[in-house]
Design an enzyme around this catalytic site. Sequence first.
Site, PDB file in Angstrom:
ATOM      1  CD  GLU A   8       6.385  -5.950  -2.038  1.00 37.12           C
ATOM      2  OE1 GLU A   8       7.178  -5.191  -1.455  1.00 37.12           O
ATOM      3  OE2 GLU A   8       5.439  -5.554  -2.743  1.00 37.12           O
TER       4      GLU A   8
ATOM      5  CD  GLU B 130      -1.766   3.971  -1.650  1.00 35.58           C
ATOM      6  OE1 GLU B 130      -1.843   2.761  -1.380  1.00 35.58           O
ATOM      7  OE2 GLU B 130      -2.511   4.819  -1.126  1.00 35.58           O
TER       8      GLU B 130
ATOM      9  CB  CYS C  40       2.269  -2.807  -5.365  1.00 34.98           C
ATOM     10  SG  CYS C  40       1.171  -1.959  -6.491  1.00 34.98           S
TER      11      CYS C  40
ATOM     12  CE  LYS D 174      14.285  10.002  -5.925  1.00 31.53           C
ATOM     13  NZ  LYS D 174      14.797   8.716  -6.494  1.00 31.53           N
TER      14      LYS D 174
END
Length: 477
Positions: A379, A246, A280, A172
Amino acid sequence: MIEGKNFINGQWRTGDNATPVMSPAQPSERVGSILLSTQDDVNAAVDAAEAASIAWKKFGMVARGNHLFQAAEALEPIVDELAALAAREMGKPVAEARGEALRAVAILRYYAGEGLRSVGDVIPSSNAQSLQYTTRTPLGVVAVVTPWNFPLAIPMWKVAPALVYGNTVVLKPAEWSSLTAIRMMERIGALFPQGVLNLITGLGSITGEALIRHPKIRGISFTGSTTVGAHIAEVATANGVKYQAEMGGKNAVVVTADANLELAVDSTVSGAMRSAGQKCTATSRVIVLSEIHDLFLDRLRERLTKIKQGNPLDTDTYLGPVVSASQYQKVSDYIALGDQEGHLVVGGVHQTREATDGYYIAPTVFDQVQPSARIAQEEIFGPVVSVITANSLEEAISVTNGIRYGLSASIFTQSLHTALQFVEEVEVGLVRVNEETAGVELQAPFGGVKASSSHSREQGRSALEFYTDIKTVSIRP
Ligand code: NAD
C-alpha cells in the site's frame, strides 16, 4: 485558530503539552495545536464515559436518536468551515472535503433514524407457552480510534452508531486530523449528556495505546494501517474486548477489451487521484487486458496531464498535497522504486516539487509492472498507479486476488457474463462493476477480507452487529 484541548465529561480541558499542527500545503504555516494526552487524560475520559454509561443506556433508542438528529442540525451549517479546516490541516481539496462534511451530516441523520427501527427477532419456542426473542445490549464504553484520511466521515460513522445503540464513546482521532475533530466536537459535544461523548488527542503510541489497553473499555473500533490494526487485534483479544479493525487496501481496476473506455479512464483517475490516492479504497493497480492496453494507456496519460494540482483551499483543485513530510518521503521512495520495477508513463520524482513548498506529489503511473513487484503489492497511499497487463479474464482475476489485501475491486466491461464471473471470483469485501473502487454509500455495509479487515463490517445496519451484543430472552408466563 484551534489550540490544544480535550473534551472530557462535557468540559473542554487545556494542558501544557501541546504540539503545533502545520499545513501540508505550506509546511511553514501553523494551523493550530493539539494536546499530546497522557495516561491521566485517558483515565479521565474513560472514567467519564463509564459514569455516563448506565443513564445513557436507559435513555432508550428513540431519545438517543433524537440527540443525533440535533447533532446533524448543529453540524450542517458549518460544513464549509469544516471543509476549509480539513483542507488546511490534512490537505484534502476543499470541494472533496465539503462532500465529506455533508456525508458526516448524512451519517448522523441515518443513525438518528436507527432510533426508530427494530433490533430483535421473535423466535418460535418448542414450548408453546413461552415467548422467545432477542434484544440488543450496548457494549458499554467504546474506544474509537481513527485515521487522518477521512477526518469527518470516519469518526462519524463510528461515533453515531455507537451512541444510538447505547454506548458511550472516547474518540481518539489521528494526529494529522485532530483539529477538524475538535471543531466538530465544539458543535455537537455539548448536545449529549456529560460524559457520553469524549474526545482526546495525542500520539497513537502513547494516547492510543493507553486507550485500547484501558480495563474499562468494552469495545474498540479502529480504522487505520494493517500493522496497527493487527496490534490492536492482539491487545483486544488478550483482554477479551470486542474489536473491529478496518485496515489497508491495494485495490485493483480490471479493464476488459469491451470496456467503455472513457468511463474506465475517468474512474481510474478519480479512484487513484482524489484525496491524493490516500483512501483505503483508492485505485492503485490497473490490470488491463492486452488487446486494449495501448489505447487505455494513451487515454490515461492524456487525462492525467489535465489534472489540476494545487492549493487544497482552491475550489477547482483536483489533487492536493499528501498529508505529511513522512508520507511525502514514503511515496517518493516508492516512486524511486517504481523506476526499477516498471516503466514510467507520467509523473515521477523529477516532476514532484521540493517538500519545503508543500508535500505535493505529481500524479504518477508506471506501466509493465509485474504482479509480484513491491509497488504492485504494498500500500503506497499516494497518487501512484501500477499498470499490469493480463492476457485473459482468468489471469486478471488471479492477479487481482494475488495480494494480501482484499478491500475493493472494480471491473469495466459491457458483458454481463464477465461482470458476474468477476463478482463471483474476486476476493474483496467491496466489488464494483463500471464504478470506481472508492465511493461506497453510507447505508451499505463497508469492509474487506484478508489483511484489509477483521472481517466485520461498518456503516448501514451492519454497525448494529458490532456496537451491541445479542441477548436471547425466553419468558414463560
Ligand atoms: P495508523 O494505523 O497509523 O493510525 C490510525 C490511528 O491509530 C491513529 O489515530 C493513530 O494515532 C492510532 N494508533 C497508532 N498506533 C496506535 C497504537 N499503538 N495503539 C492505539 N492507537 C494507535 O493509520 P493512518 O496513517 O492514520 O491511516 C492510513 C491507513 O488507514 C491506511 O493504511 C489506510 O488504508 C487505512 N484506512 C483504512 C480504511 C478502511 O475502512 N479499511 C479507511 C481509511 C483508512
